[in-house]
Design a protein around this motif. Structure first.
Motif, PDB file in Angstrom:
ATOM      1  N   TRP A 176       0.840  -1.188   0.000  1.00 11.36           N
ATOM      2  CA  TRP A 176       0.000   0.000   0.000  1.00 11.36           C
ATOM      3  C   TRP A 176       0.881   1.247   0.000  1.00 11.36           C
ATOM      4  O   TRP A 176       2.091   1.189   0.181  1.00 11.36           O
ATOM      5  N   CYS A 177       0.232   2.388  -0.199  1.00  6.50           N
ATOM      6  CA  CYS A 177       0.945   3.666  -0.182  1.00  6.50           C
ATOM      7  C   CYS A 177       0.008   4.735   0.346  1.00  6.50           C
ATOM      8  O   CYS A 177      -1.210   4.591   0.315  1.00  6.50           O
ATOM      9  N   ALA A 178       0.561   5.813   0.821  1.00  4.58           N
ATOM     10  CA  ALA A 178      -0.243   6.984   1.169  1.00  4.58           C
ATOM     11  C   ALA A 178      -0.585   7.736  -0.109  1.00  4.58           C
ATOM     12  O   ALA A 178       0.160   7.705  -1.090  1.00  4.58           O
ATOM     13  N   THR A 179      -1.720   8.431  -0.071  1.00 11.36           N
ATOM     14  CA  THR A 179      -2.139   9.209  -1.236  1.00 11.36           C
ATOM     15  C   THR A 179      -2.034  10.706  -0.977  1.00 11.36           C
ATOM     16  O   THR A 179      -2.516  11.521  -1.767  1.00 11.36           O
ATOM     17  N   THR A 180      -1.409  11.051   0.152  1.00  8.43           N
ATOM     18  CA  THR A 180      -0.941  12.414   0.405  1.00  8.43           C
ATOM     19  C   THR A 180       0.488  12.291   0.922  1.00  8.43           C
ATOM     20  O   THR A 180       0.965  11.177   1.162  1.00  8.43           O
ATOM     21  N   GLY A 181       1.148  13.397   1.129  1.00  7.65           N
ATOM     22  CA  GLY A 181       2.534  13.365   1.570  1.00  7.65           C
ATOM     23  C   GLY A 181       2.721  12.871   2.989  1.00  7.65           C
ATOM     24  O   GLY A 181       3.856  12.589   3.392  1.00  7.65           O
ATOM     25  N   SER A 182       1.649  12.738   3.757  1.00  8.28           N
ATOM     26  CA  SER A 182       1.790  12.292   5.140  1.00  8.28           C
ATOM     27  C   SER A 182       0.614  11.405   5.545  1.00  8.28           C
ATOM     28  O   SER A 182      -0.471  11.894   5.829  1.00  8.28           O
ATOM     29  N   TYR A 183       0.862  10.103   5.594  1.00  4.23           N
ATOM     30  CA  TYR A 183      -0.158   9.215   6.144  1.00  4.23           C
ATOM     31  C   TYR A 183      -0.356   9.504   7.630  1.00  4.23           C
ATOM     32  O   TYR A 183      -1.467   9.432   8.145  1.00  4.23           O
TER      33      TYR A 183
END
Length: 279
Positions: free
Chosen positions: A98-105
């Motif tokens: 998975w990944c964050a979709t903003t710069g800060s999860y």
């Protein structure tokens, strides 16, 4: 040897199963999704025995699931106080990446499952700072050892002992934006304020708290036609003299410099270290 499945049958399991890399198919090892045997339809192994393919699935080619309407990954992103330039399967029950979709999860809690076509063996996880490379300590992404002058980081504390790494390539190749606002303070240069892993960073938009867009600051020149050679000042470009980096004629507005006295004559250049720049 385990006999590979018939790739024409189309009975692959769903994308809920994570890819397993590397895997061996017809005697060859694959470290990412492949179209071998299925042109224009990338696939991967999801089960292996001694590395050999047992089960497979169609690779997803875009982000899916999560809680952000399947928005694409944003790199870098902060999670658990660490910097990620790749997808991760940390804290994921069935080990999907998975990944964050903003710069800060850590701040926004927005995420998607990663497209399988983003994944490759040995290259998922957070940058680890500082890390050891050729017995030297690095506290930022570096071009050391990179033949093309590309920035990279180690995914382990000691690259010499456990050589896992990834390129430090942001989703949007934008320059630092100076000055930028972070927690109501204005910053005119790269800063470590708010960075849990001690990374120098900058925002790539004026208001970080609105956009959450940022990048790890490069502390050395990188890429370009001279593979990250250092700037030379002054330099001549289009018959003009430059005493500092410039973003003229750069598609994304990134700053660059010539690496010889005369760009018009030699055509040699690098992207500038972000630590050279300020408002």
């Amino acid at each position: 040897m385990v006999k590979a499945l018939n790739l024409e049958r189309g009975d692959a399991p769903t994308k809920s199963s994570p890819c397993v890399f590397p895997f061996i198919y017809q005697g060859k090892s694959y470290t990412s999704c492949t179209e071998v045997g299925r042109k224009n339809h990338p696939w991967c192994a999801i089960s292996t025995i001694h590395g050999y393919l047992v089960q497979w699935k169609n690779c997803s080619i875009k982000e899916y699931g999560g809680n952000s309407d399947e928005q694409p990954c944003v790199f870098p992103f902060a999670y658990g106080g660490r910097t990620y330039y790749t997808c991760t399967n940390e804290d994921e029950e069935i080990q999907r990446f998975w990944c964050a979709t903003t710069g800060s999860y850590d701040k926004d809690k927005r995420w998607s499952y990663c497209a399988d076509t983003r994944l490759a063996a040995y290259s998922q996880g957070p940058c680890v700072f500082p890390f050891i490379y050729k017995e030297k300590s690095y506290s930022a992404c570096t071009t050391a050892g990179s033949s093309k002058g590309k920035l990279w980081c180690s995914l382990t504390w000691n690259y010499d002992r456990d050589p896992k790494w990834t390129y430090c390539t942001p989703s949007e190749p934008l320059p630092c934006k100076f000055p930028f606002i972070f927690f109501w303070n204005a910053y005119t240069a790269c800063t470590t304020v708010g960075s849990s892993d001690g990374q120098l960073w900058c925002a790539t938009t004026k208001m970080y708290h609105q956009d959450r867009k940022w990048k790890s600051c490069a502390v050395e020149e990188y890429e370009g036609s001279s593979n990250g050679q250092a700037c030379v000042f002054p330099f001549i470009y289009k018959k003009r003299t430059f005493n500092a980096c410039t973003n003229e004629n750069e598609t994304h507005g990134r700053f660059w410099c010539a690496t010889t006295r005369n760009y018009d004559q030699d055509q040699k250049w690098s992207y500038c270290a972000d630590t050279r720049l300020h408002s």
